[in-house]
Design an enzyme around this catalytic site. Structure first.
Site, PDB file in Angstrom:
ATOM      1  N   ASP A   1      87.707  33.111  49.286  1.00 37.29           N
ATOM      2  CA  ASP A   1      86.348  33.000  48.767  1.00 37.29           C
ATOM      3  C   ASP A   1      86.417  32.760  47.267  1.00 37.29           C
ATOM      4  OD1 ASP A   1      83.600  32.928  48.945  1.00 37.29           O
ATOM      5  OD2 ASP A   1      83.361  35.077  48.671  1.00 37.29           O
TER       6      ASP A   1
ATOM      7  N   HIS B   1      75.447  32.125  39.113  1.00 38.99           N
ATOM      8  CA  HIS B   1      75.726  33.368  39.826  1.00 38.99           C
ATOM      9  C   HIS B   1      76.676  34.252  39.029  1.00 38.99           C
ATOM     10  CE1 HIS B   1      76.610  36.212  43.020  1.00 38.99           C
ATOM     11  NE2 HIS B   1      77.904  35.920  42.914  1.00 38.99           N
TER      12      HIS B   1
ATOM     13  N   GLU C   1      75.514  36.836  50.595  1.00 36.81           N
ATOM     14  CA  GLU C   1      75.905  35.780  49.672  1.00 36.81           C
ATOM     15  C   GLU C   1      75.811  34.456  50.427  1.00 36.81           C
ATOM     16  OE1 GLU C   1      78.654  37.936  46.319  1.00 36.81           O
ATOM     17  OE2 GLU C   1      79.664  36.689  47.815  1.00 36.81           O
TER      18      GLU C   1
ATOM     19  N   GLU D   1      76.611  30.831  50.926  1.00 35.82           N
ATOM     20  CA  GLU D   1      77.731  30.019  50.485  1.00 35.82           C
ATOM     21  C   GLU D   1      77.921  28.808  51.397  1.00 35.82           C
ATOM     22  OE1 GLU D   1      81.276  32.158  49.610  1.00 35.82           O
ATOM     23  OE2 GLU D   1      80.236  34.015  49.112  1.00 35.82           O
TER      24      GLU D   1
ATOM     25  N   ASP E   1      78.594  35.574  53.211  1.00 39.84           N
ATOM     26  CA  ASP E   1      79.633  36.552  52.889  1.00 39.84           C
ATOM     27  C   ASP E   1      78.950  37.882  52.565  1.00 39.84           C
ATOM     28  OD1 ASP E   1      82.277  37.386  52.497  1.00 39.84           O
ATOM     29  OD2 ASP E   1      82.104  37.100  50.345  1.00 39.84           O
TER      30      ASP E   1
ATOM     31  N   ARG F   1      77.401  46.170  47.827  1.00 43.58           N
ATOM     32  CA  ARG F   1      77.475  46.172  46.368  1.00 43.58           C
ATOM     33  C   ARG F   1      77.887  47.514  45.784  1.00 43.58           C
ATOM     34  NH1 ARG F   1      78.088  40.910  45.398  1.00 43.58           N
ATOM     35  NH2 ARG F   1      76.318  39.678  46.132  1.00 43.58           N
TER      36      ARG F   1
ATOM     37  N   GLN G   1      81.568  47.740  46.382  1.00 43.92           N
ATOM     38  CA  GLN G   1      82.186  46.742  45.505  1.00 43.92           C
ATOM     39  C   GLN G   1      82.235  47.226  44.053  1.00 43.92           C
ATOM     40  OE1 GLN G   1      80.007  43.059  45.337  1.00 43.92           O
ATOM     41  NE2 GLN G   1      81.444  42.069  43.961  1.00 43.92           N
TER      42      GLN G   1
ATOM     43  N   LYS H   1      83.745  43.583  50.719  1.00 45.30           N
ATOM     44  CA  LYS H   1      83.569  42.219  51.210  1.00 45.30           C
ATOM     45  C   LYS H   1      84.194  41.977  52.588  1.00 45.30           C
ATOM     46  CE  LYS H   1      82.004  40.075  47.371  1.00 45.30           C
ATOM     47  NZ  LYS H   1      80.893  39.121  47.295  1.00 45.30           N
TER      48      LYS H   1
ATOM     49  N   THR I   1      82.150  38.353  57.555  1.00 46.29           N
ATOM     50  CA  THR I   1      81.731  37.092  56.945  1.00 46.29           C
ATOM     51  C   THR I   1      81.253  36.204  58.087  1.00 46.29           C
ATOM     52  OG1 THR I   1      83.355  37.258  55.158  1.00 46.29           O
ATOM     53  CG2 THR I   1      82.444  35.070  55.616  1.00 46.29           C
TER      54      THR I   1
ATOM     55  N   GLU J   1      70.942  39.388  42.797  1.00 49.15           N
ATOM     56  CA  GLU J   1      70.285  38.615  41.741  1.00 49.15           C
ATOM     57  C   GLU J   1      68.775  38.549  41.945  1.00 49.15           C
ATOM     58  OE1 GLU J   1      72.838  34.857  40.902  1.00 49.15           O
ATOM     59  OE2 GLU J   1      73.311  35.548  42.939  1.00 49.15           O
TER      60      GLU J   1
END
Length: 402
Positions: A120, A127, A191, A193, A225, A229, A232, A245, A249, A350
């Site tokens: 990844d 971002h 996420e 992607e 993904d 948080r 993380q 993570k 996925t 975000e």
């Protein structure tokens, strides 16, 4: 070249028309997995087509995953695509092909290829800047190396799942004022992607140049993904993402061939400072993919992939510059796709600015995911003669932690 009209009902004007033809793996009832290609709202059974000598691929289309076909390389990918196009446009083939068409509502989609390795990246400047401000307030949003190389990490291939697979809320260590605690993630995120599927391998100790991108990469899938948080934030320094993570996925069930995206290439953002020689890609292009993120059916963001700072070709060149081998079935993802506006970001981190600025979804203020939430990511791309391609969606619903 103009796309020919298809005799398949509903194909003309569809985002899954004759100009697209994505590949997937499906089952009917308790049957064995079979390779198919989608057109409109039906699947052409390619295993059946090859068994009937309608398509020739050396038996690769009779396998339970796409891997054998992916390994054949670009000339064979193009030849098979041309043959499928002929079968679905020439009325002379209709009588032989029509019995091999299976309605989408009668199939169950499987993971389309066996994932060899998963990498990844972190290639959106917007971002990376947003995350830097949220996780490292008061410090420069981009670290000094960010504009010199595509940042990435190795994920877990075994937790890549097909669209529609439920996602169990992960558990792990989370920070608190009294030290770490263990339990379900309270800040579960997405996420949005774009992933790239490798077909042709490369030997250990060799490099793949950016110019050779299309010789190795077969196609594109949408990726979610999922990210915990709170896990993380506690674990990622000094070595980066790990358990926050690696629990799941999700990828789309349909792989869009690069051959279907020839009209989607656009100039990529200018890079300053100038990159090192091995990262120079000529032409310096990205893909005009326009993503949409829906949260419980409500559209909350529209990330633009065309603005990604690092291109897919540069990512591949960096991935192999140390001699790391490519394997058939390797998947590498772009990293979160985010634009300059808040309604263009690819993560809820975000969108809600770390949870400090909730958004309204379904009449309720929301920050991160709760059990029962469903997130769906879709995307479109330009096709020939003004046509629109719809990439296969990736969707998942959160289930409670075990």
């Amino acid at each position: 070249m103009s796309a020919r009209a298809s005799w398949v009902t509903g194909a003309d004007g569809s985002g899954f028309g004759i100009h697209h033809l994505p590949y997937g793996v499906f089952r009917v009832g308790a049957g064995e997995p079979r390779i198919g290609v989608r057109i409109a709202d039906v699947v052409l059974d390619l295993a059946g087509a090859e068994a009937a000598d309608l398509v020739l691929a050396g038996g690769a289309l009779c396998q339970p995953t796409l891997n054998t076909f992916l390994a054949l390389g670009a000339p064979q990918w193009t030849a098979v695509r041309q043959r499928i196009t002929e079968l679905l446009t020439d009325p002379a083939h209709r009588a032989a092909v029509e019995p091999l068409l299976v309605p989408l509502d009668q199939v169950r989609m499987e993971l389309p290829f066996e994932v060899a390795d998963y990498v990844d990246f972190y290639s959106s400047e917007q971002h990376a800047s947003n995350v830097g401000q949220i996780f490292r307030p008061g410090q420069p949003p981009l670290l000094p190396n960010w504009k010199h190389l595509p940042i990435g990490y190795h994920g877990r291939a075994g937790t890549v799942v097909v669209s529609g697979t439920p996602v169990l809320r992960p558990q792990g260590q989370r920070p608190s004022k009294d030290g770490p605690v263990f339990g379900p993630s309270a800040r579960l995120d997405i996420e949005a992607e774009v992933g790239f599927v490798v077909g042709v391998p490369s030997p250990l100790g060799s490099r793949v140049a950016a110019a050779d991108f299309a010789d190795h990469v077969f196609g594109v899938v949408l990726v979610n993904d999922w990210s915990a948080r709170d896990i993380q934030a506690w674990e990622y320094q000094p070595l980066g993402p790990f358990l926050g993570k690696s629990f799941a996925t999700s990828i789309a069930a349909w792989v869009t061939p690069l051959d279907a995206l020839r009209h989607a290439y656009v100039a990529a953002p200018e890079q300053d400072p100038q990159v090192l020689d091995y990262l120079r890609d000529e032409p310096h292009v990205g893909l005009d993919l326009r993503l949409t993120v829906s949260w419980n059916g409500e559209r909350v963001s529209e990330p633009p992939f065309a603005g990604m700072y690092w291109t897919p070709a540069q990512q591949l060149a960096h991935l192999t510059v140390n001699g790391a081998a490519l394997r058939t079935g390797d998947l590498y993802a772009s990293g979160t796709v985010s634009g300059v506006r808040r309604d263009q970001v690819g993560s809820f981190l975000e969108l809600t600015w770390g949870g400090a600025e909730p958004v309204t979804v379904g009449g309720t203020e929301r920050t991160f995911l709760v059990d029962g939430d469903t997130v769906t990511i879709t995307a479109t791309a330009p096709g020939p003669d003004g046509a629109t391609i719809e990439l296969g969606e990736v969707t998942g619903t959160i289930r409670p932690a075990c």
